[in-house]
Design a protein around this motif. Structure first.
Motif, PDB file in Angstrom:
ATOM      1  N   LEU A 231       0.847  -1.189   0.000  1.00 25.05           N
ATOM      2  CA  LEU A 231       0.000   0.000   0.000  1.00 25.05           C
ATOM      3  C   LEU A 231       0.878   1.233   0.000  1.00 25.05           C
ATOM      4  O   LEU A 231       1.835   1.325   0.769  1.00 25.05           O
ATOM      5  CB  LEU A 231      -0.894  -0.003   1.254  1.00 25.05           C
ATOM      6  CG  LEU A 231      -1.677   1.277   1.534  1.00 25.05           C
ATOM      7  CD1 LEU A 231      -2.740   1.511   0.456  1.00 25.05           C
ATOM      8  CD2 LEU A 231      -2.323   1.218   2.929  1.00 25.05           C
ATOM      9  N   VAL A 232       0.564   2.187  -0.866  1.00 29.43           N
ATOM     10  CA  VAL A 232       1.246   3.472  -0.893  1.00 29.43           C
ATOM     11  C   VAL A 232       0.201   4.559  -0.668  1.00 29.43           C
ATOM     12  O   VAL A 232      -0.813   4.608  -1.368  1.00 29.43           O
ATOM     13  CB  VAL A 232       1.972   3.720  -2.232  1.00 29.43           C
ATOM     14  CG1 VAL A 232       2.661   5.080  -2.208  1.00 29.43           C
ATOM     15  CG2 VAL A 232       2.989   2.619  -2.508  1.00 29.43           C
ATOM     16  N   THR A 233       0.446   5.413   0.308  1.00 33.20           N
ATOM     17  CA  THR A 233      -0.479   6.500   0.616  1.00 33.20           C
ATOM     18  C   THR A 233       0.123   7.813   0.137  1.00 33.20           C
ATOM     19  O   THR A 233       1.238   8.173   0.520  1.00 33.20           O
ATOM     20  CB  THR A 233      -0.762   6.567   2.119  1.00 33.20           C
ATOM     21  OG1 THR A 233      -1.265   5.304   2.568  1.00 33.20           O
ATOM     22  CG2 THR A 233      -1.794   7.641   2.423  1.00 33.20           C
ATOM     23  N   ILE A 234      -0.621   8.494  -0.716  1.00 32.29           N
ATOM     24  CA  ILE A 234      -0.171   9.739  -1.339  1.00 32.29           C
ATOM     25  C   ILE A 234      -0.964  10.893  -0.757  1.00 32.29           C
ATOM     26  O   ILE A 234      -2.180  10.799  -0.567  1.00 32.29           O
ATOM     27  CB  ILE A 234      -0.389   9.686  -2.856  1.00 32.29           C
ATOM     28  CG1 ILE A 234       0.356   8.493  -3.461  1.00 32.29           C
ATOM     29  CG2 ILE A 234       0.062  10.980  -3.529  1.00 32.29           C
ATOM     30  CD1 ILE A 234      -0.129   8.130  -4.844  1.00 32.29           C
ATOM     31  N   GLY A 235      -0.287  11.985  -0.476  1.00 34.06           N
ATOM     32  CA  GLY A 235      -0.954  13.201  -0.028  1.00 34.06           C
ATOM     33  C   GLY A 235      -0.729  14.308  -1.037  1.00 34.06           C
ATOM     34  O   GLY A 235       0.336  14.398  -1.650  1.00 34.06           O
ATOM     35  N   ALA A 236      -1.733  15.154  -1.239  1.00 36.36           N
ATOM     36  CA  ALA A 236      -1.599  16.226  -2.217  1.00 36.36           C
ATOM     37  C   ALA A 236      -2.529  17.381  -1.891  1.00 36.36           C
ATOM     38  O   ALA A 236      -3.569  17.194  -1.247  1.00 36.36           O
ATOM     39  CB  ALA A 236      -1.904  15.714  -3.628  1.00 36.36           C
TER      40      ALA A 236
ATOM     41  N   MET B 274       7.426  16.953  -5.523  1.00 35.55           N
ATOM     42  CA  MET B 274       7.049  15.737  -4.807  1.00 35.55           C
ATOM     43  C   MET B 274       8.115  15.496  -3.742  1.00 35.55           C
ATOM     44  O   MET B 274       9.312  15.709  -3.972  1.00 35.55           O
ATOM     45  CB  MET B 274       6.926  14.540  -5.751  1.00 35.55           C
ATOM     46  CG  MET B 274       8.080  14.307  -6.682  1.00 35.55           C
ATOM     47  SD  MET B 274       7.796  12.946  -7.831  1.00 35.55           S
ATOM     48  CE  MET B 274       8.056  11.547  -6.755  1.00 35.55           C
ATOM     49  N   ILE B 275       7.665  15.071  -2.563  1.00 37.94           N
ATOM     50  CA  ILE B 275       8.547  14.960  -1.403  1.00 37.94           C
ATOM     51  C   ILE B 275       8.300  13.612  -0.739  1.00 37.94           C
ATOM     52  O   ILE B 275       7.141  13.200  -0.580  1.00 37.94           O
ATOM     53  CB  ILE B 275       8.268  16.094  -0.394  1.00 37.94           C
ATOM     54  CG1 ILE B 275       8.351  17.459  -1.088  1.00 37.94           C
ATOM     55  CG2 ILE B 275       9.238  16.048   0.775  1.00 37.94           C
ATOM     56  CD1 ILE B 275       7.667  18.564  -0.313  1.00 37.94           C
TER      57      ILE B 275
ATOM     58  N   ASP C 172       3.133   8.422   2.427  1.00 35.19           N
ATOM     59  CA  ASP C 172       4.462   8.032   1.938  1.00 35.19           C
ATOM     60  C   ASP C 172       5.062   9.051   0.977  1.00 35.19           C
ATOM     61  O   ASP C 172       6.281   9.119   0.824  1.00 35.19           O
ATOM     62  CB  ASP C 172       4.373   6.677   1.212  1.00 35.19           C
ATOM     63  CG  ASP C 172       3.846   5.585   2.105  1.00 35.19           C
ATOM     64  OD1 ASP C 172       4.492   5.318   3.139  1.00 35.19           O
ATOM     65  OD2 ASP C 172       2.789   5.003   1.801  1.00 35.19           O
ATOM     66  N   LEU C 173       4.199   9.827   0.338  1.00 32.99           N
ATOM     67  CA  LEU C 173       4.635  10.736  -0.715  1.00 32.99           C
ATOM     68  C   LEU C 173       3.713  11.936  -0.733  1.00 32.99           C
ATOM     69  O   LEU C 173       2.491  11.783  -0.631  1.00 32.99           O
ATOM     70  CB  LEU C 173       4.602  10.011  -2.069  1.00 32.99           C
ATOM     71  CG  LEU C 173       4.976  10.777  -3.332  1.00 32.99           C
ATOM     72  CD1 LEU C 173       6.444  11.201  -3.278  1.00 32.99           C
ATOM     73  CD2 LEU C 173       4.717   9.909  -4.567  1.00 32.99           C
ATOM     74  N   ALA C 174       4.276  13.135  -0.837  1.00 32.24           N
ATOM     75  CA  ALA C 174       3.472  14.357  -0.844  1.00 32.24           C
ATOM     76  C   ALA C 174       3.704  15.143  -2.121  1.00 32.24           C
ATOM     77  O   ALA C 174       4.836  15.224  -2.620  1.00 32.24           O
ATOM     78  CB  ALA C 174       3.804  15.222   0.365  1.00 32.24           C
ATOM     79  N   PHE C 175       2.633  15.714  -2.660  1.00 29.17           N
ATOM     80  CA  PHE C 175       2.711  16.618  -3.799  1.00 29.17           C
ATOM     81  C   PHE C 175       2.221  17.989  -3.346  1.00 29.17           C
ATOM     82  O   PHE C 175       1.063  18.144  -2.950  1.00 29.17           O
ATOM     83  CB  PHE C 175       1.837  16.117  -4.951  1.00 29.17           C
ATOM     84  CG  PHE C 175       2.383  14.913  -5.662  1.00 29.17           C
ATOM     85  CD1 PHE C 175       3.181  15.054  -6.792  1.00 29.17           C
ATOM     86  CD2 PHE C 175       2.112  13.635  -5.204  1.00 29.17           C
ATOM     87  CE1 PHE C 175       3.687  13.942  -7.446  1.00 29.17           C
ATOM     88  CE2 PHE C 175       2.613  12.519  -5.848  1.00 29.17           C
ATOM     89  CZ  PHE C 175       3.401  12.672  -6.978  1.00 29.17           C
TER      90      PHE C 175
ATOM     91  N   LEU D 266       6.386   3.238  -7.325  1.00 29.15           N
ATOM     92  CA  LEU D 266       5.651   4.472  -7.577  1.00 29.15           C
ATOM     93  C   LEU D 266       6.596   5.638  -7.812  1.00 29.15           C
ATOM     94  O   LEU D 266       6.374   6.455  -8.717  1.00 29.15           O
ATOM     95  CB  LEU D 266       4.726   4.776  -6.398  1.00 29.15           C
ATOM     96  CG  LEU D 266       3.791   5.973  -6.598  1.00 29.15           C
ATOM     97  CD1 LEU D 266       2.712   5.643  -7.632  1.00 29.15           C
ATOM     98  CD2 LEU D 266       3.153   6.395  -5.293  1.00 29.15           C
ATOM     99  N   LEU D 267       7.662   5.727  -7.027  1.00 27.61           N
ATOM    100  CA  LEU D 267       8.631   6.804  -7.217  1.00 27.61           C
ATOM    101  C   LEU D 267       9.285   6.722  -8.596  1.00 27.61           C
ATOM    102  O   LEU D 267       9.456   7.727  -9.285  1.00 27.61           O
ATOM    103  CB  LEU D 267       9.698   6.750  -6.126  1.00 27.61           C
ATOM    104  CG  LEU D 267       9.242   7.128  -4.713  1.00 27.61           C
ATOM    105  CD1 LEU D 267      10.358   6.855  -3.705  1.00 27.61           C
ATOM    106  CD2 LEU D 267       8.827   8.583  -4.649  1.00 27.61           C
TER     107      LEU D 267
END
Length: 312
Positions: free
Chosen positions: A92-97, A271-272, A142-145, A286-287
């Motif tokens: 599971l990858v959780t992305i925030g934006a 992206m961070i 896990d990853l922010a935009f 994903l990265l």
């Protein structure tokens, strides 16, 4: 020291409140209190002080913070390394934006990624910039935009993926033209802006500051950039925004635009993610896909000097 106790401890240390920490870690306040008592008993030290000013950390508590962060990060890295060594790609990858980025920049790419990686589950969370960085720090995403405002520490990797022009969004029947706009004239107009602390408000204040002109006090502070665009279309004022945020309204002819006349006319979309020695396989996939996709999107542009070639 159980990782569960350390996660709760860090939540309390950040929020300076058992109540807010309980909300963050999804526990009852009584459970948070019990966990902290257990941790203090295990360590034989008092970690928190209580006063009229609120909850604080003792010297022992301050000492534990950095160790707790390192221990949780190491456990996370170990988990990822073991999964990678076992050859597992699912996860599971959780992305925030930011809302605008989530609605405009991500759907096509995420849809294509899911088609190519059906074993990877994705979650997308929408939040403001400050909340995104907090969630990234705590491992909730896990990853922010978001738009790059600088100030990130070495725990994070930051990669520019696009440069967006700044525009002044105006009513389509506004009686002034682009050639008539200068910074002094703009500063006297009725601007709509988001609240202090929002990424879009930071852009507004910084754009005027970089141009050497005091930022005008907004005629109204509005909770979202989407609402600001609708207010501009209704004739309530003008707004300084990345063109990305106004693109759909511009395409429909609901608003007009003029270029921002300041010295810095663009903002960077980044992206961070958290730096690890070994990224979990699902996140690494994903990265890698994001680097390939967004490099292709801006292939006609100049490679940002702080871009990275591979995830770490």
């Amino acid at each position: 020291m159980h990782p569960r106790l350390l996660k709760t401890f860090l939540a309390v240390a950040r929020s300076k409140s058992f109540t807010r920490a309980a909300q963050e870690v999804h526990l009852a306040q009584s459970s948070v209190s019990d966990q902290m008592q257990s941790l203090e008993a295990e360590l034989g030290a008092v970690l928190f002080t209580r006063s009229k000013q609120g909850l604080g950390l003792t010297q022992a508590g301050e000492t534990l913070v950095s160790y707790a962060e390192e221990m949780l990060a190491l456990a996370d890295e170990a988990r990822g390394a073991v999964v990678a060594a076992a050859g597992h790609q699912a996860g599971l990858v959780t992305i925030g934006a930011l809302e605008t980025i989530a609605a405009i920049k991500l759907p096509e790419w995420l849809s294509a990624f899911q088609s190519d990686h059906p074993d990877v589950s994705l979650q997308l969370k929408v939040a403001g910039s400050g909340d995104l960085l907090r969630k990234l720090d705590t491992g909730e995403i896990d990853l922010a935009f978001c738009f790059d405002q600088g100030g990130f520490d070495e725990r994070f990797v930051r990669r520019a993926i696009a440069t967006e022009p700044l525009i002044v969004a105006i009513h389509p029947q506004a009686k002034f033209m682009a050639r008539e706009l200068d910074l002094a004239g703009l500063a006297s107009m009725e601007f709509l802006a988001t609240e202090v602390g929002c990424a879009y408000r930071a852009m507004f204040d910084k754009a005027f500051a970089d141009a050497g002109v005091p930022a005008p006090k907004p005629s109204a502070e509005v909770g979202s950039v989407g609402a600001i665009i609708r207010l501009v279309a209704a004739g309530a004022g003008i707004a300084l925004v990345p063109r990305l945020a106004a693109a759909e309204a511009l395409d429909r002819g609901e608003i007009g635009e003029v270029s921002w006349p300041g010295s810095d006319r663009t903002v960077t979309l980044a992206m961070i993610w958290r730096r690890r020695r070994v990224q979990p396989p699902a996140l690494r996939s994903l990265l890698t896909a994001s680097i390939e996709h967004f490099a292709a999107v801006r292939s006609a542009g100049v490679r940002p000097r702080h871009a990275v070639s591979s995830p770490s």
